[in-house]
Design a protein around this motif. Structure first.
Motif, mmCIF file in Angstrom:
data_model
loop_
_atom_site.group_PDB
_atom_site.id
_atom_site.type_symbol
_atom_site.label_atom_id
_atom_site.label_comp_id
_atom_site.label_asym_id
_atom_site.label_seq_id
_atom_site.Cartn_x
_atom_site.Cartn_y
_atom_site.Cartn_z
ATOM 1 N N ALA A 75 -2.246 9.031 -1.789
ATOM 2 C CA ALA A 75 -2.862 7.970 -2.596
ATOM 3 C C ALA A 75 -4.373 8.148 -2.610
ATOM 4 O O ALA A 75 -4.973 8.646 -1.649
ATOM 5 C CB ALA A 75 -2.498 6.589 -2.040
ATOM 6 N N LEU A 107 -8.009 6.602 -2.339
ATOM 7 C CA LEU A 107 -8.632 5.441 -1.711
ATOM 8 C C LEU A 107 -10.011 5.224 -2.316
ATOM 9 O O LEU A 107 -10.797 6.167 -2.445
ATOM 10 C CB LEU A 107 -8.741 5.631 -0.201
ATOM 11 C CG LEU A 107 -7.558 5.117 0.638
ATOM 12 C CD1 LEU A 107 -6.257 5.734 0.180
ATOM 13 C CD2 LEU A 107 -7.786 5.383 2.120
ATOM 14 N N ARG A 135 -2.206 6.004 6.331
ATOM 15 C CA ARG A 135 -0.892 6.413 5.835
ATOM 16 C C ARG A 135 -0.920 6.622 4.317
ATOM 17 O O ARG A 135 -0.355 7.590 3.793
ATOM 18 C CB ARG A 135 0.151 5.359 6.211
ATOM 19 C CG ARG A 135 1.589 5.751 5.899
ATOM 20 C CD ARG A 135 2.571 4.805 6.576
ATOM 21 N NE ARG A 135 2.424 3.422 6.124
ATOM 22 C CZ ARG A 135 2.017 2.432 6.906
ATOM 23 N NH1 ARG A 135 1.702 2.653 8.175
ATOM 24 N NH2 ARG A 135 1.920 1.199 6.431
ATOM 25 N N ALA A 136 -1.594 5.713 3.612
ATOM 26 C CA ALA A 136 -1.700 5.852 2.160
ATOM 27 C C ALA A 136 -2.432 7.142 1.798
ATOM 28 O O ALA A 136 -2.016 7.880 0.894
ATOM 29 C CB ALA A 136 -2.423 4.646 1.576
ATOM 30 N N HIS A 137 -3.506 7.418 2.529
ATOM 31 C CA HIS A 137 -4.264 8.642 2.249
ATOM 32 C C HIS A 137 -3.440 9.879 2.565
ATOM 33 O O HIS A 137 -3.427 10.858 1.797
ATOM 34 C CB HIS A 137 -5.563 8.641 3.060
ATOM 35 C CG HIS A 137 -6.410 9.844 2.826
ATOM 36 N ND1 HIS A 137 -6.523 10.864 3.757
ATOM 37 C CD2 HIS A 137 -7.173 10.217 1.764
ATOM 38 C CE1 HIS A 137 -7.319 11.803 3.283
ATOM 39 N NE2 HIS A 137 -7.740 11.442 2.087
ATOM 40 N N ASP A 142 -0.617 4.162 -5.948
ATOM 41 C CA ASP A 142 -1.214 5.458 -6.281
ATOM 42 C C ASP A 142 -2.717 5.442 -5.995
ATOM 43 O O ASP A 142 -3.298 6.468 -5.672
ATOM 44 C CB ASP A 142 -0.980 5.779 -7.759
ATOM 45 C CG ASP A 142 0.495 5.850 -8.101
ATOM 46 O OD1 ASP A 142 1.185 6.717 -7.528
ATOM 47 O OD2 ASP A 142 0.957 5.034 -8.913
ATOM 48 N N ARG A 189 -0.293 10.364 2.411
ATOM 49 C CA ARG A 189 0.777 10.658 1.451
ATOM 50 C C ARG A 189 0.231 10.951 0.057
ATOM 51 O O ARG A 189 1.001 11.188 -0.870
ATOM 52 C CB ARG A 189 1.789 9.508 1.395
ATOM 53 C CG ARG A 189 1.249 8.226 0.852
ATOM 54 C CD ARG A 189 2.345 7.171 0.665
ATOM 55 N NE ARG A 189 1.770 5.927 0.192
ATOM 56 C CZ ARG A 189 1.405 5.709 -1.062
ATOM 57 N NH1 ARG A 189 1.554 6.668 -1.971
ATOM 58 N NH2 ARG A 189 0.889 4.549 -1.424
ATOM 59 N N LEU A 204 0.824 -1.211 0.000
ATOM 60 C CA LEU A 204 0.000 0.000 0.000
ATOM 61 C C LEU A 204 0.857 1.260 0.000
ATOM 62 O O LEU A 204 0.420 2.317 -0.451
ATOM 63 C CB LEU A 204 -0.941 0.009 1.207
ATOM 64 C CG LEU A 204 -1.943 -1.145 1.297
ATOM 65 C CD1 LEU A 204 -2.859 -0.936 2.500
ATOM 66 C CD2 LEU A 204 -2.757 -1.263 0.023
ATOM 67 N N ASP A 205 2.080 1.148 0.522
ATOM 68 C CA ASP A 205 2.970 2.317 0.550
ATOM 69 C C ASP A 205 3.478 2.686 -0.833
ATOM 70 O O ASP A 205 4.044 3.767 -1.014
ATOM 71 C CB ASP A 205 4.151 2.043 1.485
ATOM 72 C CG ASP A 205 3.717 1.867 2.936
ATOM 73 O OD1 ASP A 205 2.705 2.495 3.324
ATOM 74 O OD2 ASP A 205 4.373 1.104 3.670
ATOM 75 N N ARG A 206 3.300 1.800 -1.809
ATOM 76 C CA ARG A 206 3.768 2.081 -3.175
ATOM 77 C C ARG A 206 2.606 2.331 -4.131
ATOM 78 O O ARG A 206 2.822 2.502 -5.331
ATOM 79 C CB ARG A 206 4.598 0.898 -3.689
ATOM 80 C CG ARG A 206 5.788 0.546 -2.806
ATOM 81 C CD ARG A 206 6.652 -0.538 -3.433
ATOM 82 N NE ARG A 206 5.948 -1.804 -3.591
ATOM 83 C CZ ARG A 206 5.865 -2.741 -2.646
ATOM 84 N NH1 ARG A 206 6.429 -2.520 -1.456
ATOM 85 N NH2 ARG A 206 5.225 -3.876 -2.856
ATOM 86 N N ALA A 229 -2.317 1.569 7.836
ATOM 87 C CA ALA A 229 -1.844 1.523 6.447
ATOM 88 C C ALA A 229 -2.761 2.319 5.530
ATOM 89 O O ALA A 229 -2.297 3.009 4.613
ATOM 90 C CB ALA A 229 -1.747 0.072 5.987
ATOM 91 N N VAL A 261 -5.529 2.871 -3.873
ATOM 92 C CA VAL A 261 -5.808 1.705 -3.035
ATOM 93 C C VAL A 261 -7.294 1.399 -3.156
ATOM 94 O O VAL A 261 -8.132 2.272 -2.928
ATOM 95 C CB VAL A 261 -5.446 1.970 -1.560
ATOM 96 C CG1 VAL A 261 -5.882 0.793 -0.685
ATOM 97 C CG2 VAL A 261 -3.949 2.226 -1.414
#
Length: 326
Positions: A108, A110, A102-104, A78, A106, A74-76, A99, A80
């Motif tokens: 990404a 969702l 964190r994705a949101h 664009d 940075r 999920l850290d990679r 997770a 999720v």
């Protein structure tokens, strides 16, 4: 910004977060939209799947699928995608919630499909936002998460950074909408054409809900409701209904409100809309004939009432459901 033909698009990485028991249809069409290479269609996305505990993941279809990637994927990403979340009332683990947040944080995007909105809501990502889910679970979502503005009608809601879809099929609409937002209508049409899907559907999800079942009551209104249902083609007034029951219009309105939560006119219109749906699905009668049969007087009045009730036109409804029954 949509990609242009002059500048090759940087591939956008989409990662689906799955958990047991995973719904296969929701995951399958996400992979179909974002993970399939199509002849003559430029590749714009890469696709992957991850889960909290890598290894076999049980599905609702009775088989396990092997998912080797964990939450680090999920850290990679664009985008999720959460393609369903069952049981919906069960919150994600602290690791999964972190997770997702964190994705949101940075940047990404969702995306939830159907019950996947519950995962985002559990993680606090839908607070203060308008969101949707399957119409049958909308009440549950609103009850569990009062800070979420739940819209039970629309096919999807897109805020740009977070998007939620209604029931499973509406998830396809959302995915194609995202493709269109990323790369333009032409590219989305190519993807939709390869899936034999319309690039865009009319209306909301109220047209797909089951017609209301008769309410179980103490019996005081049951004979009148049966009498009304048998006379949908007649221009019944509240005064006529009250006279039939031997009571005042005010008393009749109060009994309807107490037992059905609606006025006599509202209940009657709902039955007429239900009868219209059945005739659109099962006959080729023209709208004027249907309007007369269900007591809506004219095709113009029928269109207006139908659109207000279900968010789509009688013609669009008939095309969708007559074709689906074929």
């Amino acid at each position: 910004m949509p990609a242009t033909s002059a500048t090759p698009a940087v591939e956008h990485r989409v990662v689906a977060l799955v958990r047991p028991p995973q719904a296969t249809f929701e995951l399958g069409f996400v992979a179909e939209v974002f993970g399939i290479e199509r002849s003559g269609v430029p590749v714009r996305y890469t696709f992957g799947v991850c889960t909290e505990h890598p290894g076999p993941v049980a599905t609702l279809a009775g088989y396990d699928m092997l998912v080797p990637d964990g939450l680090a994927a999920l850290d990679r990403a664009d985008t999720v995608v959460v393609p369903g979340w069952l049981p919906p009332e069960e919150p994600p683990s602290p690791a999964v919630a972190r997770a997702l947040r964190r994705a949101h944080d940075r940047g990404a995007r969702l995306v939830s499909i159907c019950s996947g909105s519950f995962a985002l809501a559990h993680a606090g990502l839908l607070d203060g936002r308008r969101a949707t889910t399957h119409w049958a679970r909308a009440g549950q979502l609103a009850e569990l998460f009062p800070a979420v503005d739940v819209d039970p009608d629309v096919l999807y809601v897109d805020h740009g950074d977070i998007a939620t879809s209604a029931g499973s099929g509406a998830g396809i609409d959302l995915c194609l909408h995202l493709v269109r937002a990323d790369h333009g209508a032409g590219y989305a049409a190519q993807v939709a054409r390869s899936m034999v899907m319309p690039p865009h559907r009319e209306g909301g999800q109220l047209q797909f809900t089951a017609p209301p079942r008769p309410v179980q009551m103490d019996g005081s209104l049951a004979p009148l409701l049966e009498w009304m249902t048998a006379r949908l083609d007649e221009p019944l007034t509240v005064e006529e209904l009250a006279a039939h029951e031997g009571m005042s219009a005010r008393t009749l309105a109060r009994r309807f409100a107490d037992q059905l939560g609606a006025s006599p006119g509202q209940w009657l219109l709902a039955q007429r809309i239900t009868a219209t749906r059945e005739l659109l699905e099962s006959t080729d009668l023209p709208l004027e004939a249907i309007a007369r049969r269900v007591g809506l007087s004219s095709a113009t009045n029928l269109r207006r009432r139908f659109l207000r009730a279900l968010g789509t036109t009688p013609g669009a409804y008939r095309r969708a459901f007559r074709a689906g029954a074929a």
